[in-house]
Design an enzyme around this catalytic site. Structure first.
Site, PDB file in Angstrom:
ATOM      1  CD  GLU A   1     -10.057  -7.948   6.460  1.00 17.35           C
ATOM      2  OE1 GLU A   1      -8.957  -7.660   6.903  1.00 17.35           O
ATOM      3  OE2 GLU A   1     -10.486  -9.087   6.342  1.00 17.35           O
TER       4      GLU A   1
ATOM      5  CD  GLU B   1       0.445  11.198  19.505  1.00 22.67           C
ATOM      6  OE1 GLU B   1       0.399  10.414  18.526  1.00 22.67           O
ATOM      7  OE2 GLU B   1       1.240  11.049  20.442  1.00 22.67           O
TER       8      GLU B   1
ATOM      9  CD  GLN C   1      -2.687   0.998   2.632  1.00 27.27           C
ATOM     10  OE1 GLN C   1      -2.197   0.511   3.648  1.00 27.27           O
ATOM     11  NE2 GLN C   1      -3.908   1.454   2.589  1.00 27.27           N
TER      12      GLN C   1
HETATM   13  C1  LIG Z   1       5.354  -0.525  10.988  1.00 27.94           C
HETATM   14  C2  LIG Z   1       4.727   0.484  10.064  1.00 27.94           C
HETATM   15  C3  LIG Z   1       4.229   0.064   8.853  1.00 27.94           C
HETATM   16  C4  LIG Z   1       3.683   1.011   7.964  1.00 27.94           C
HETATM   17  N1  LIG Z   1       3.219   0.557   6.743  1.00 27.94           N
HETATM   18  C5  LIG Z   1       2.758   1.457   5.850  1.00 27.94           C
HETATM   19  C6  LIG Z   1       2.354   1.028   4.540  1.00 27.94           C
HETATM   20  O1  LIG Z   1       2.407  -0.170   4.221  1.00 27.94           O
HETATM   21  N2  LIG Z   1       1.948   1.969   3.652  1.00 27.94           N
HETATM   22  C7  LIG Z   1       1.862   3.288   3.981  1.00 27.94           C
HETATM   23  O2  LIG Z   1       1.456   4.082   3.133  1.00 27.94           O
HETATM   24  N3  LIG Z   1       2.249   3.737   5.225  1.00 27.94           N
HETATM   25  C8  LIG Z   1       2.695   2.844   6.144  1.00 27.94           C
HETATM   26  N4  LIG Z   1       3.096   3.282   7.402  1.00 27.94           N
HETATM   27  C9  LIG Z   1       3.120   4.709   7.677  1.00 27.94           C
HETATM   28  C10 LIG Z   1       2.070   5.198   8.651  1.00 27.94           C
HETATM   29  O3  LIG Z   1       0.804   5.205   8.049  1.00 27.94           O
HETATM   30  C11 LIG Z   1       2.511   6.593   9.115  1.00 27.94           C
HETATM   31  O4  LIG Z   1       3.717   6.433   9.853  1.00 27.94           O
HETATM   32  C12 LIG Z   1       1.467   7.262   9.971  1.00 27.94           C
HETATM   33  O5  LIG Z   1       0.354   7.608   9.198  1.00 27.94           O
HETATM   34  C13 LIG Z   1       2.030   8.542  10.640  1.00 27.94           C
HETATM   35  O6  LIG Z   1       2.594   9.378   9.685  1.00 27.94           O
HETATM   36  P1  LIG Z   1       4.084   9.980   9.854  1.00 27.94           P
HETATM   37  O7  LIG Z   1       4.993   8.826  10.177  1.00 27.94           O
HETATM   38  O8  LIG Z   1       4.378  10.790   8.639  1.00 27.94           O
HETATM   39  O9  LIG Z   1       4.044  10.887  11.142  1.00 27.94           O
HETATM   40  P2  LIG Z   1       3.458  12.369  11.205  1.00 27.94           P
HETATM   41  O10 LIG Z   1       2.109  12.412  10.599  1.00 27.94           O
HETATM   42  O11 LIG Z   1       4.490  13.314  10.691  1.00 27.94           O
HETATM   43  O12 LIG Z   1       3.306  12.547  12.767  1.00 27.94           O
HETATM   44  C14 LIG Z   1       4.419  12.896  13.632  1.00 27.94           C
HETATM   45  C15 LIG Z   1       3.878  13.101  15.049  1.00 27.94           C
HETATM   46  O13 LIG Z   1       2.938  14.203  15.030  1.00 27.94           O
HETATM   47  C16 LIG Z   1       1.694  13.783  15.567  1.00 27.94           C
HETATM   48  N5  LIG Z   1       0.595  14.444  14.834  1.00 27.94           N
HETATM   49  C17 LIG Z   1       0.429  14.549  13.503  1.00 27.94           C
HETATM   50  N6  LIG Z   1      -0.706  15.199  13.209  1.00 27.94           N
HETATM   51  C18 LIG Z   1      -1.284  15.505  14.392  1.00 27.94           C
HETATM   52  C19 LIG Z   1      -2.478  16.180  14.749  1.00 27.94           C
HETATM   53  N7  LIG Z   1      -3.330  16.662  13.830  1.00 27.94           N
HETATM   54  N8  LIG Z   1      -2.764  16.328  16.084  1.00 27.94           N
HETATM   55  C20 LIG Z   1      -1.923  15.833  17.035  1.00 27.94           C
HETATM   56  N9  LIG Z   1      -0.763  15.189  16.753  1.00 27.94           N
HETATM   57  C21 LIG Z   1      -0.455  15.027  15.449  1.00 27.94           C
HETATM   58  C22 LIG Z   1       1.640  12.287  15.330  1.00 27.94           C
HETATM   59  O14 LIG Z   1       0.747  11.655  16.222  1.00 27.94           O
HETATM   60  C23 LIG Z   1       3.092  11.886  15.560  1.00 27.94           C
HETATM   61  O15 LIG Z   1       3.342  11.743  16.936  1.00 27.94           O
HETATM   62  C24 LIG Z   1       3.622   2.366   8.318  1.00 27.94           C
HETATM   63  C25 LIG Z   1       4.115   2.787   9.562  1.00 27.94           C
HETATM   64  C26 LIG Z   1       4.658   1.864  10.434  1.00 27.94           C
HETATM   65  C27 LIG Z   1       5.185   2.342  11.758  1.00 27.94           C
END
Ligand SMILES: Cc1cc2nc3c(=O)[nH]c(=O)nc-3n(C[C@H](O)[C@H](O)[C@H](O)COP(=O)(O)OP(=O)(O)OC[C@H]3O[C@@H](n4cnc5c(N)ncnc54)[C@H](O)[C@@H]3O)c2cc1C
Length: 401
Positions: free
Chosen positions: A253, A386, A135
């Site tokens: 799901e 969050e 994905q």
């Molecule tokens: C093991 C694993 C597998 C994954 N697999 C996939 C995959 O197959 N495909 C895919 O597309 N993605 C995948 N992801 C990515 C995952 O969807 C993202 O890591 C997640 O959506 C968070 O985005 P980010 O890492 O960019 O963090 P950010 O969105 O940059 O967030 C950073 C911090 O800011 C906080 N934050 C952000 N926005 C807000 C808000 N509005 N209010 C309060 N706090 C906030 C967050 O909670 C976090 O603590 C995976 C992640 C992990 C850990």
């Protein structure tokens, strides 16, 4: 190619009652899982190689497409039977599947929005697990704020030209196809102008770079797109209307997703109680330490409450009353209690917790330490804690933004 009139799978799939279905399934699992797992310890049981072998075995036996309609080769099982299936598979100690994106997200999205040709091409190879999907949503500057995604897809005659990057793409290094979100237009808001592409991962210009995780494994990746020509027939649904599809895909799901995880949490808790009973420090069993007993009791109560909550979500889904807020609440509660359980496991292990998952002398082949490290990811993936708290506060409790 699976035909709608073909009868697939063991006889219990056609049982007259849920009880007979459960008994038949348990007998099948008690026969098949130990036979395939013979000679493997906890670490080997959780290896990608065994997870894939078990998943292929299940699909070969006809136990895939449980909820799909019959006309596309599915079994059209009710949600409660699907939940029984997931519950008993988890209780039997079977490993989590690898091709979860294909079975849980891509297939229902294709069934709802795919053209006849797309269904004919992709669904049979998901049913028999011969093609693995990933994905491609997240990007370096688009995670929680997914609508900020920037990977560009420009229409050039019969193809789209893709340029940009995805990140954290689980199993991209093993995948044949990617359910990809790309920006095809500008639109009036960030959510417009996004399209969904069924992208062949073998196309020239795609490069996959694994990212090593804290567990030492490398299951997720950076994926780079450099002038990749994707045929226009790969577009799923209409151009620039991908946001609606992506949101619908996220809902699939939801009802059965947490049943196996909650069952697993209960069984991991039972294993932790056994570990605490057989671990001695300074001449006393660790389970007799008041702080350990208190935390175990709290976790038992929470695990039971989670189980009841999962049953409620399932009943609501069957009645067509599923709530996104409940999905957020169960994701939040499951992931945080799962972390809590493995935090306690580290206290129980004491100094042995310092041994890494790959250390030969690590208790239970490093399984406790590996899971402790892996659970760090669970409050980030599928929406961070969050973000789910925001959803519960704003949509559930009506608090101001
Ligand atoms: C093991 C694993 C597998 C994954 N697999 C996939 C995959 O197959 N495909 C895919 O597309 N993605 C995948 N992801 C990515 C995952 O969807 C993202 O890591 C997640 O959506 C968070 O985005 P980010 O890492 O960019 O963090 P950010 O969105 O940059 O967030 C950073 C911090 O800011 C906080 N934050 C952000 N926005 C807000 C808000 N509005 N209010 C309060 N706090 C906030 C967050 O909670 C976090 O603590 C995976 C992640 C992990 C850990």
């Amino acid at each position: 190619m699976v035909r709608a009139d073909m009868v697939r799978g063991p006889d219990f799939l056609r049982a007259a009652s849920d009880a007979e279905f459960r008994i038949g399934l348990c007998e099948w699992l008690a026969r098949e899982l130990p036979a395939l797992a013979a000679g493997r310890g906890p670490a080997a049981m959780n290896s990608i190689e065994f997870r894939l072998a078990w998943e292929n075995h299940i699909c070969k036996a006809g136990l895939s497409g449980l909820g799909w309609p019959r006309e596309v080769g599915g079994h059209a099982l009710s949600l409660s039977r699907q939940a029984i299936y997931h519950e008993e598979v988890a209780r039997a100690g079977a490993p989590l599947p690898v091709n979860m994106i294909a079975h849980g997200i891509v297939a229902p999205t294709l069934i709802a929005f795919g053209s006849a040709e797309q269904k004919r091409r992709y669904l049979p190879r998901i049913l028999d697990n011969s093609e693995i999907w990933c994905q491609g949503y997240s990007e370096p500057d688009a995670g929680s704020d997914l609508a900020a995604l920037a990977l560009r897809a420009e229409r050039r005659g019969d193809v789209y030209l893709l340029n940009g990057q995805k990140i954290w793409t689980s199993f991209a290094h093993l995948s044949d196809y990617c359910l990809l979100l790309a920006r095809t237009g500008q639109g009036s808001s960030p959510r417009t102008g996004i399209s969904v592409m069924l992208t062949d991962m073998k196309l020239p210009g795609i490069s996959v770079r694994p990212i090593r995780q804290i567990t030492g494994e490398a299951d997720f990746n950076e994926v780079f797109f450099d002038n990749v020509e994707v045929p226009a027939t790969a577009l799923l649904g209409k151009e620039n209307e991908g946001w609606r599809l992506a949101m619908a895909a996220a809902n699939y799901e939801r009802s059965t997703y947490f049943v196996p995880r909650v069952v697993r949490l209960q069984s991991e808790l039972e294993q932790l109680i056994r570990l605490a009973s057989r671990t001695y420090r300074h001449g006393c069993a660790v389970i007799d330490k008041p702080s350990v007993r208190e935390e175990l009791t709290r976790l038992c109560i929470n695990a039971h409450a989670l189980r009841l909550f999962a049953d409620k979500i399932l009943a609501d889904s069957e009645a067509g009353e599923a709530s996104g807020v409940d999905s957020s609440a169960i994701k939040l509660l499951w992931s945080e209690n799962h972390q809590r359980l493995f935090n306690l496991a580290m206290e129980v292990l004491g100094p042995e917790a310092a041994l890494g998952p790959q250390e030969l002398n690590s208790p239970d082949e490093g399984r406790w330490v590996r899971e402790y490290l892996w659970t760090r990811a669970e409050t980030i993936l599928a929406g961070t804690s969050e973000v789910h708290r925001n959803i519960i506060a704003e949509r559930g409790l009506g608090l101001p933004r």
